[in-house]
Design a protein around this motif. Structure first.
Motif: not given
Length: 616
Positions: A46-48, A69-75, A110-123
């Protein structure tokens, strides 16, 4: 021929029916085995990069993702902020800039994978860490605990998130590969029963992809914030070798990942502006790339904390540290979405570590910026003209008790004695401007720990305290009772101050403000107009003003304050229009300035370094 035409028309009608299910997308598998993530059974790194869709105008989502994505990240990783999605209990909003499902769909396109951070607490330097303020209306409810009332609210919210996002997991043809359980809980507590309840709520909501926790790499944080059956990752800003060595002592035979790697930092009002160190970033990211260690840059693009949504911190030296509206963060993509030197350095570095068959897309053109010539705000209206329908109570009520989340409360009471003596309050959350008969008497500033002030008051007139919520604390144990407003008891000369009138000023609708030509003493609104032949992003230069808020064409840009470091507010092109535009400034403390201009670059400075600016 006629039959073919009818068939074609029917097909076109089917294609444009609102709500029609999307075309099927191929499903994938994602998980881990030993020290490797596996995508479709093959090792995957993961290059996120993190960006928060709520801090970016919806119209810019695709552009920002293409830059990532243009910087080389995949997520791409993103938080959901509960207070935006459930502003009132049981009332959910996933529309407009809150439409997380659309953000995820664009990421897939756009060809990206996704990581979801739903909380409930986010900071996330976000108001109350993303918690909705209505949780604080119940006096003894404790957030981030196993309190059953709190857990029930969390479960209801996460189930709604699941309705939005579960169909977009990799297992169902979407790009979501991982979902986080809570957030850095080991920095707060060690209630594993609570953590299990969040994990279970996510599973019940339909999330069947890899769940993970993220914490600092200390035994206390990892011990308190992780679960045995949930993948742990670690957060840090330097020394990856030392952090992963500490992590290995806690748990082995799992993938190594920097859930948050910090290339920059955020700003507090009154502090210096933070920037990142390119050499350090290259060294640390290079170390991880050479070892196939996964990472996510926090932030890749910070964006802007529009409106009242900034959070706050505290320290041993300062009891309260409100955050600026700019969330530039010293990130590779700046607040306006433009690549920085760090962006180009990381793109070159990542380009040397691509997998076979991977190529870097061309860097998109950055969004256009415009300069707006200086113009004067010639109309004004006093803030107290909005006072109506007061709530009466023996003691001052908190903002939450008044069913208000953000903005201001105007408190009014008659003092038990007259003359010169001391006003004492239980606490002020967070800034109080004190008046009698419109005359300013002083200020109580939570940042300085001020809970008392000597006043000289006349007989016959009430005393007013205009109290502003400058952002609820979003990190640490003090956030659990972060109620806003004037907190009692209140005494004057040792005698209790009773029988209060309280006026709600959420400022979520300025339609009642009646402007007239001329000036008004602070606190007051000031309005002006300007004309544009073409549109683009711009920075509204607030140097010379005191402290307050800015709206452009009805959009609340955020806060300004002469103490810095932020001195200009980003206005997205989508909130400007060709032809006539309107700006409204709420000035709370100063009468020096009545003009603004738009710049193509941000301005960061402290009050001590700014030149004196006269009235224009």
């Amino acid at each position: 021929m006629k039959t073919r035409l009818v068939t074609l028309l029917l097909l076109l009608a089917f294609l444009i029916v609102p709500g029609r299910p999307e075309a099927a997308h191929p499903t994938h598998t994602f998980g881990w085995k030993g020290e490797h993530f596996l995508l479709d059974g093959k090792p995957f790194v993961i290059r996120g990069g993190e960006m928060h869709f709520s801090r970016i105008p919806r119209e810019h989502w695709r552009d920002r993702l293409r830059m990532l994505k243009a910087m080389g990240l995949n997520t791409v990783g993103t938080y959901l902020f509960w207070n935006l999605h459930e502003p009132r209990p049981g009332e959910f909003d996933f529309s407009g800039r809150n439409d997380i499902a659309e953000f995820v769909r664009i990421a897939r396109q756009e060809g990206l994978w996704v990581i979801i951070r739903p909380g409930p607490y986010s900071c996330a330097e976000w108001e109350f860490g993303g918690f909705p303020s209505w949780l604080l209306k119940t006096p003894d409810m404790r957030v981030r605990t196993s309190d059953p009332r709190y857990v029930a609210a969390v479960t209801r919210y996460l189930h709604e998130v699941g309705r939005q996002l579960a169909p977009l997991q990799v297992t169902q043809g979407g790009p979501i590969v991982m979902v986080q359980v809570e957030n850095e809980y080991g920095s707060f507590g060690s209630d594993h029963g609570y953590m299990r309840s969040v994990r279970d709520a996510l599973r019940q909501a339909g999330f069947d992809v890899t769940l993970y926790t993220a914490d600092g790499a200390t035994p206390k944080m990892l011990g308190g914030g992780t679960l045995p059956d949930v993948l742990p990752v670690i957060n840090f800003g330097d020394d990856p070798a030392g952090n992963f060595e500490a992590f290995a002592r806690f748990r082995g035979n799992v993938p190594q990942m920097a859930g948050e790697y910090y290339p920059g930092w955020f700003d507090h009002w009154g502090d210096e502006h933070h920037t990142g160190n390119i050499e350090n970033i290259q060294r640390d990211i290079g170390w991880m790339l050479e070892r196939d260690i996964s990472f996510s840059l926090y932030m890749f693009h910070g964006g802007t904390t529009f409106g009242f949504m900034n959070g706050a911190n505290y320290s041993d030296k300062e009891p309260y540290q409100p955050d600026t509206s700019s969330y530039d963060y010293g990130a590779p993509l700046d607040e306006a979405g433009r690549p920085t030197p760090a962006y180009h350095a990381l793109r070159e570095l990542i380009g040397r570590h691509l997998q076979p068959g991977e190529t870097l897309p061309a860097v998109p053109e950055p969004p256009p910026m415009i300069a707006i010539p200086r113009f004067t705000l010639r109309q004004s209206a006093p803030l107290d003209a909005l006072l109506a329908n007061p709530t009466a109570a023996v003691r001052p009520l908190s903002m939450e008790e008044l069913d208000q989340s953000y903005g201001f409360v105007w408190y009014r009471a008659r003092l038990p004695i007259q003359g010169k003596t001391t006003l004492e309050v239980g606490d002020v959350r967070d800034m109080a401007l004190i008046y009698q008969g419109g005359k300013p008497l002083g200020t109580l500033d939570r940042r300085k720990g001020q809970r008392s002030i000597e006043l000289d008051v006349a007989a016959g007139q009430p005393v007013d305290l205009l109290v502003e919520n400058m952002g609820r604390i979003n990190y640490g144990p003090r956030m659990v009772d972060e109620r806003k407003g004037l907190l009692g008891p209140v005494r004057f000369g040792g005698k209790p101050v009773l029988d209060w009138e309280m006026y709600r000023l959420p400022l979520d609708d300025l339609s009642r403000v009646r402007f007239i030509e001329g000036d008004r003493d602070s606190p007051a609104f000031h309005r002006g107009t300007f004309t544009l032949a073409s549109s683009g992003d711009s920075y509204i230069d607030m140097r010379g003003w005191g402290r307050g808020h800015v709206w452009i064409n009805g959009h609340h840009l955020g806060r300004f304050w002469q103490i810095g470091p932020q001195q200009a507010l980003l206005v997205p092109a989508e909130w400007l229009r060709r032809g006539r535009n309107e700006i409204v400034v709420l000035e709370l403390e100063s009468n020096r300035q009545r003009s603004v201009q738009g710049l193509t670059e941000p301005v960061y400075a402290t009050a001590a370094t700014l030149p004196a600016t006269g009235t224009h």
